[in-house]
Structure formats: structure tokens, C-alpha cells
Design an enzyme around this catalytic site. Sequence first.
Site, PDB file in Angstrom:
ATOM      1  N   ARG A 106      21.243 -32.827  13.024  1.00 43.42           N
ATOM      2  CA  ARG A 106      20.568 -31.885  12.662  1.00 43.42           C
ATOM      3  C   ARG A 106      20.114 -31.806  10.826  1.00 43.42           C
ATOM      4  O   ARG A 106      19.508 -31.818   9.879  1.00 43.42           O
ATOM      5  CB  ARG A 106      20.492 -30.372  12.795  1.00 43.42           C
ATOM      6  CG  ARG A 106      20.378 -29.804  12.203  1.00 43.42           C
ATOM      7  CD  ARG A 106      18.705 -29.035  11.712  1.00 43.42           C
ATOM      8  NE  ARG A 106      18.029 -29.528  13.039  1.00 43.42           N
ATOM      9  CZ  ARG A 106      16.825 -30.200  13.281  1.00 43.42           C
ATOM     10  NH1 ARG A 106      16.463 -30.134  11.566  1.00 43.42           N
ATOM     11  NH2 ARG A 106      16.485 -29.929  14.415  1.00 43.42           N
ATOM     12  N   LYS A 141      11.541 -24.681 -10.310  1.00 39.95           N
ATOM     13  CA  LYS A 141      11.418 -24.113  -9.266  1.00 39.95           C
ATOM     14  C   LYS A 141      11.691 -24.185  -8.246  1.00 39.95           C
ATOM     15  O   LYS A 141      10.725 -24.875  -7.059  1.00 39.95           O
ATOM     16  CB  LYS A 141       9.863 -23.138  -9.020  1.00 39.95           C
ATOM     17  CG  LYS A 141       9.366 -21.763  -9.965  1.00 39.95           C
ATOM     18  CD  LYS A 141       8.076 -21.370 -10.475  1.00 39.95           C
ATOM     19  CE  LYS A 141       7.641 -20.620 -11.670  1.00 39.95           C
ATOM     20  NZ  LYS A 141       6.053 -20.636 -11.515  1.00 39.95           N
ATOM     21  N   LYS A 173       8.710 -20.622 -24.376  1.00 35.61           N
ATOM     22  CA  LYS A 173       7.497 -19.564 -23.751  1.00 35.61           C
ATOM     23  C   LYS A 173       7.533 -18.128 -24.127  1.00 35.61           C
ATOM     24  O   LYS A 173       8.235 -18.469 -24.541  1.00 35.61           O
ATOM     25  CB  LYS A 173       8.654 -19.337 -22.056  1.00 35.61           C
ATOM     26  CG  LYS A 173       8.968 -20.983 -21.158  1.00 35.61           C
ATOM     27  CD  LYS A 173       9.137 -20.722 -20.157  1.00 35.61           C
ATOM     28  CE  LYS A 173       8.819 -19.650 -19.203  1.00 35.61           C
ATOM     29  NZ  LYS A 173       7.420 -20.514 -18.133  1.00 35.61           N
ATOM     30  N   GLU A 203       4.139 -22.378 -24.078  1.00 36.26           N
ATOM     31  CA  GLU A 203       3.175 -21.828 -23.501  1.00 36.26           C
ATOM     32  C   GLU A 203       2.754 -20.520 -24.518  1.00 36.26           C
ATOM     33  O   GLU A 203       2.422 -19.605 -24.641  1.00 36.26           O
ATOM     34  CB  GLU A 203       4.258 -20.751 -22.601  1.00 36.26           C
ATOM     35  CG  GLU A 203       3.987 -19.969 -21.519  1.00 36.26           C
ATOM     36  CD  GLU A 203       4.663 -19.291 -20.629  1.00 36.26           C
ATOM     37  OE1 GLU A 203       5.072 -20.359 -19.461  1.00 36.26           O
ATOM     38  OE2 GLU A 203       4.951 -18.289 -21.385  1.00 36.26           O
ATOM     39  N   ASP A 224      -1.015 -20.504 -19.756  1.00 37.42           N
ATOM     40  CA  ASP A 224      -0.450 -19.388 -18.834  1.00 37.42           C
ATOM     41  C   ASP A 224      -1.481 -18.488 -18.285  1.00 37.42           C
ATOM     42  O   ASP A 224      -1.863 -18.251 -18.792  1.00 37.42           O
ATOM     43  CB  ASP A 224       1.456 -19.486 -19.203  1.00 37.42           C
ATOM     44  CG  ASP A 224       1.933 -18.940 -18.120  1.00 37.42           C
ATOM     45  OD1 ASP A 224       2.055 -19.434 -17.431  1.00 37.42           O
ATOM     46  OD2 ASP A 224       2.692 -17.846 -17.825  1.00 37.42           O
TER      47      ASP A 224
END
Length: 286
Positions: A106, A141, A173, A203, A224
Site C-alpha cells: 500500500r 499549495k 503578495k 503580486e 492575480d
Amino acid sequence: MTIRREPALAEVLLKPLVEAALTEDLCRRGDITSQATIPADMQAQLQIRARQSGVICGMDLARLSFALIDGEIEFVAQVHDGERVEAGTVLATVRGNARNLLTAERTALNFMTHLSGIATDTKKIVDSVAEYPAQITCTRKTIPGLRIVQKYAVRCGGGRNHRLGLDDAILIKDNHIAIVGDIKTAIKKAQEFAGHLIPIEVEVDTLEQLKQALDAGVSLVLLDNMSPEILSKAVAMCQGRAKTEASGGIIPETVQAVAQTGVDFIAMGYLTHSTSALDIGLDFSA
């Protein structure tokens, strides 16, 4: 068909991931099903087989899954990471103690199905925008603990990596700008900090922010959550001044429209958080 032969990750990077996965699966008493049903000295041969067509990734992780359970298991790979295979293709043959083969099964398949799914979907997306200059990149992410192998899978599928971690580059950002107060101040502080070896990306959400970033001398902008129409205007503003990267909820159904705007890069969190696993199994053969 080989997409491209991505250099394999060093075993020292992979071993802790496999050890953690095996430890989680073995829990307190080990594989009590195999202990209860299979004689201790029984030998077996099994084949790892693709049940869907796709791009394979995770062969070294599978090999290590068996090796860490039993160093005498023989693992014979028939394909390499980055190869596209058809359903039914034998990816590897494993031989050795039957109990130990099933104990490792597995963990080996979990790595392979997940990473091959990322590589397969990345390849589909890369192919879908092949007529445009845009390059497909992943993001941060990722599943905690698996970033290095997820980003490796993206490369096996023909994509590129964005930052591996927070120390790769400065990416200013929206929250950085909000806390500092304005975009010009944030950029000035970053430029003073960076030195000549650290790249800076900013950004922006609007064309006005983009103008401010360009006037401050940045060479890479992250556009963005812009519509294709606004993206096209942004790309025109950046010509000869900065490279462009589109981001923000881009999925396979919308990536072509984004690529058509002429952006240089398309960042897709989808590649590591929303792709489907590739169906791969371990079948008894002797």
C-alpha cells in the site's frame, strides 16, 4: 513515449518520506493480516501494473517501500519516471518473501498513484497550451511533507516549479502590501534586502498596481485573479519591462484562455491539490 528524463531525486531525500509512511501503516503490531494468513517462509512474485494510461512517477519511492521492509526483495523496474504508458503495462516486478511484499504494497502504491496522477494531469495541461509561449508552473499549495516529490512529479509531467520554499525568492503578495502600507514601499524594502542573487516578484490585482510595480523596476509580476481581457492589457503594459505570471484559481477548463493572453508563466495550484490519482495495482503473478 518519454516526455523528458527528469533527474532522479537523491535517495537521502526520499528515504524519510517512505519511513514515515511505513511507520504510519505498520502502527503498533505490523501487518497482522499477512502474519495470520501467509506462512512465514513463503515466496511470491507480483507485478506493479498500470490500470490506466498515463505518465508514471514514483518508481524510486515504490522501490524503497519494499527495500525498507525487506532488503532481500528484488525490485525490477520496467519503466522510468516520466514515461507515458498504456493501461495494462507492467511497471515493475517484485519478488521475495510474500508477507513482506504485501506489507509494503500500500505504501508503494500510494506514492505511485498520487505522483503519477500529478504527472499525468500536468502533461495534459502542458499539451493543451503547447501552441502558446506560456509555461505551466506549480505553487506551494502542496501536501505538507510531500512538496519535494509533488514538485518532482510536476517536472516529470513537463511542467516547471515555482518556489520550492519561502527562501527561494521574494514574492510580495497582497498581505505584505497591506501590512506595509503601499506597493512602492514594499518593493523598495525588498530591493534593499535582496542583494543581486535573490529574485523579486510582485503580486498585483489591478492595472494601477501593475503600473506602480513596473515604475519601481520589478522584472517579474504575478497577475492575480485577472480576467483574460485584463490579462491581455497587463501583458501589453509589461512588454520589454517585465515577465508575466498569471495565477488565481486556474483550472484545465480555463488555462487555454489564460495562455492566449500571451503571459509567460501560468501558476496552477491545481497541479498539486486537485489532480486525480492514476489507477495502479499490484497483481500476483507467481
